[in-house]
Design an enzyme around this catalytic site. Structure first.
Site, PDB file in Angstrom:
ATOM      1  N   MET A  21    -131.861   4.786  14.188  1.00  0.00           N
ATOM      2  CA  MET A  21    -132.498   3.540  15.854  1.00  0.00           C
ATOM      3  C   MET A  21    -133.667   4.854  16.086  1.00  0.00           C
ATOM      4  SD  MET A  21    -129.217   1.419  17.499  1.00  0.00           S
ATOM      5  CE  MET A  21    -128.928   3.131  17.211  1.00  0.00           C
ATOM      6  N   MET A  22    -134.825   4.266  16.245  1.00  0.00           N
ATOM      7  CA  MET A  22    -135.965   3.874  16.832  1.00  0.00           C
ATOM      8  C   MET A  22    -135.981   4.367  17.588  1.00  0.00           C
ATOM      9  SD  MET A  22    -138.385   5.193  14.411  1.00  0.00           S
ATOM     10  CE  MET A  22    -139.372   5.649  15.191  1.00  0.00           C
ATOM     11  N   GLN A  73    -134.255  11.060   8.041  1.00  0.00           N
ATOM     12  CA  GLN A  73    -134.419  10.142   7.804  1.00  0.00           C
ATOM     13  C   GLN A  73    -135.575  10.333   8.052  1.00  0.00           C
ATOM     14  OE1 GLN A  73    -135.022   5.983   9.225  1.00  0.00           O
ATOM     15  NE2 GLN A  73    -133.266   4.933   7.603  1.00  0.00           N
ATOM     16  N   CYS A 103    -137.470  -0.220   7.488  1.00  0.00           N
ATOM     17  CA  CYS A 103    -138.294  -0.519   8.513  1.00  0.00           C
ATOM     18  C   CYS A 103    -139.137  -1.986   8.020  1.00  0.00           C
ATOM     19  CB  CYS A 103    -138.919  -0.146   9.165  1.00  0.00           C
ATOM     20  SG  CYS A 103    -139.533  -0.109  10.701  1.00  0.00           S
ATOM     21  N   HIS A 174    -129.477  -2.675   4.441  1.00  0.00           N
ATOM     22  CA  HIS A 174    -129.193  -3.996   5.325  1.00  0.00           C
ATOM     23  C   HIS A 174    -128.556  -5.171   4.922  1.00  0.00           C
ATOM     24  CE1 HIS A 174    -130.789  -4.583   9.863  1.00  0.00           C
ATOM     25  NE2 HIS A 174    -130.178  -5.512   8.671  1.00  0.00           N
ATOM     26  N   ASN A 214    -124.637  -2.369   6.525  1.00  0.00           N
ATOM     27  CA  ASN A 214    -125.157  -2.283   7.307  1.00  0.00           C
ATOM     28  C   ASN A 214    -125.659  -3.712   7.909  1.00  0.00           C
ATOM     29  OD1 ASN A 214    -127.906  -1.431   9.084  1.00  0.00           O
ATOM     30  ND2 ASN A 214    -126.840  -1.655  10.005  1.00  0.00           N
ATOM     31  N   GLY A 215    -125.529  -4.083   9.852  1.00  0.00           N
ATOM     32  CA  GLY A 215    -126.291  -5.140   9.950  1.00  0.00           C
ATOM     33  C   GLY A 215    -125.493  -6.406  10.693  1.00  0.00           C
ATOM     34  N   GLY A 236    -125.463  -0.201  14.624  1.00  0.00           N
ATOM     35  CA  GLY A 236    -126.300  -0.109  14.507  1.00  0.00           C
ATOM     36  C   GLY A 236    -126.050  -0.243  16.291  1.00  0.00           C
TER      37      GLY A 236
END
Length: 330
Positions: A21-22, A73, A103, A174, A214-215, A236
């Site tokens: 996660m940014m 990543q 992304c 995701h 994911n998600g 996440g």
């Protein structure tokens, strides 16, 4: 594949991970999470190939040994640059490399990487192949179930089949498609709807591949439900907003005979780490911001967050500030 490579693949074929996660999964957050779970697979934030090639590599890539198992990543679309950065990451000591094909941000699109590459599976395959030839650690791919109007199950199968043909056997998916136009990345976190069944179906149709979902996974119980249909679950935002949900996973997911640290013990365990970085002129709030949600949904959480928010940004703030915040919890 020799036994050494099988062991390396097993590190990233992990049943539970925290999503890259940014502005969140930096080295300080990862060290903090290691006080909660030793076994969960962790990722760096996405780092572009251009940043690694031309930027401050120590600032971008350094990590503490305690953070492992840890995957780097990468974001990029040039196979030559991806191979160069893969070699750098392997030499730096990462356990695996992950290529971001998920992304949807405009900045990422402008660089022709991230989710837009789902419509260019041959280019993704070329990047994966180049990375694998450059290193002997696993190369994995994180992608969406689809992008814009290219969102049929058959489209995802075509993408996976082509990338698998280049040697990738580990896919983190995701389960919400990416909209590249008309939605912000924040909005795209909630719409369109999640399609978990597509990921389950992919695992059924490709049983030899390691498939991670994911998600929208909010807790460990939901992750366990997904593990009935796929190989792994990636959490996440919940991992950041309620980090203590990971307190029991080393026991419940990995079967270790361990007693989770209490929240107070986790804070105390962070004190030497905080002292180390304060002595190297790191501001306290760059570490403490990741700890704000430790007491989420617990008595005292408002006092904890308020004290840290008011004091960690001040000149001279150090581990005494954290101890004082802990005293506020009661």
């Amino acid at each position: 594949m020799n036994s050494n490579n099988l062991n390396k693949q097993a590190i990233v074929n992990n049943p539970l991970s925290i999503a890259p996660m940014m502005d969140r999964t930096d080295r300080h957050y990862r060290y903090f999470m290691r006080q909660i779970s030793r076994r969960t697979l962790l990722y760096t934030e996405m780092i572009t190939t251009q940043a690694i090639i031309h930027g401050d590599r120590h600032k971008l890539l350094d990590f503490s040994p305690e953070e492992k198992p840890l995957v780097l990543q990468l974001g990029g679309d040039d196979p030559i640059q991806l191979a160069e950065c893969a070699k750098i990451g392997a030499d730096w000591g990462y356990d695996g490399l992950n290529l971001n094909i998920g992304c949807p941000s405009p900045r990422v699109q402008n660089g022709n990487f991230g989710a837009c590459l789902m419509t260019q599976p041959e280019l993704v395959a070329a990047g994966v192949e180049a990375m694998q030839k450059a290193v002997d650690i696993p190369v994995t791919v994180k992608h969406r179930i689809g992008v814009d109007e290219c969102d049929r199950y058959e489209d995802m199968v075509n993408f996976v089949r082509i990338v698998w043909g280049a040697g990738c056997t580990n896919f983190s998916i995701h389960a919400r498609k990416a909209w590249l136009q008309g939605l912000s990345p924040k909005e795209n976190r909630h719409v369109p709807p999640l399609r978990y069944e597509d990921v389950y179906r992919l695992k059924h149709d490709f049983p030899h591949l390691f498939i991670e979902i994911n998600g929208g996974i909010a807790n460990i119980e939901q992750a366990k439900t997904h593990l009935q249909f796929v190989d792994a679950a990636m959490i996440g935002r919940a991992a950041y907003d309620r980090p203590y949900i990971f307190a029991t996973v080393d026991r419940d997911i990995y079967g270790e005979d361990t007693t989770p640290l209490t929240r107070q013990q986790i804070v105390k365990a962070m004190i030497p780490y905080i002292d180390y970085w304060i002595n190297r002129e790191t501001r306290l709030n760059s570490i403490s911001r990741h700890m704000l949600q430790l007491f989420a949904e617990q008595p005292g959480t408002k006092a904890w967050k308020r004290y840290i928010s008011q004091h960690a940004c001040l000149p001279g703030a150090d581990s005494l500030t954290i101890n004082a915040a802990l005293a506020e919890v009661g």
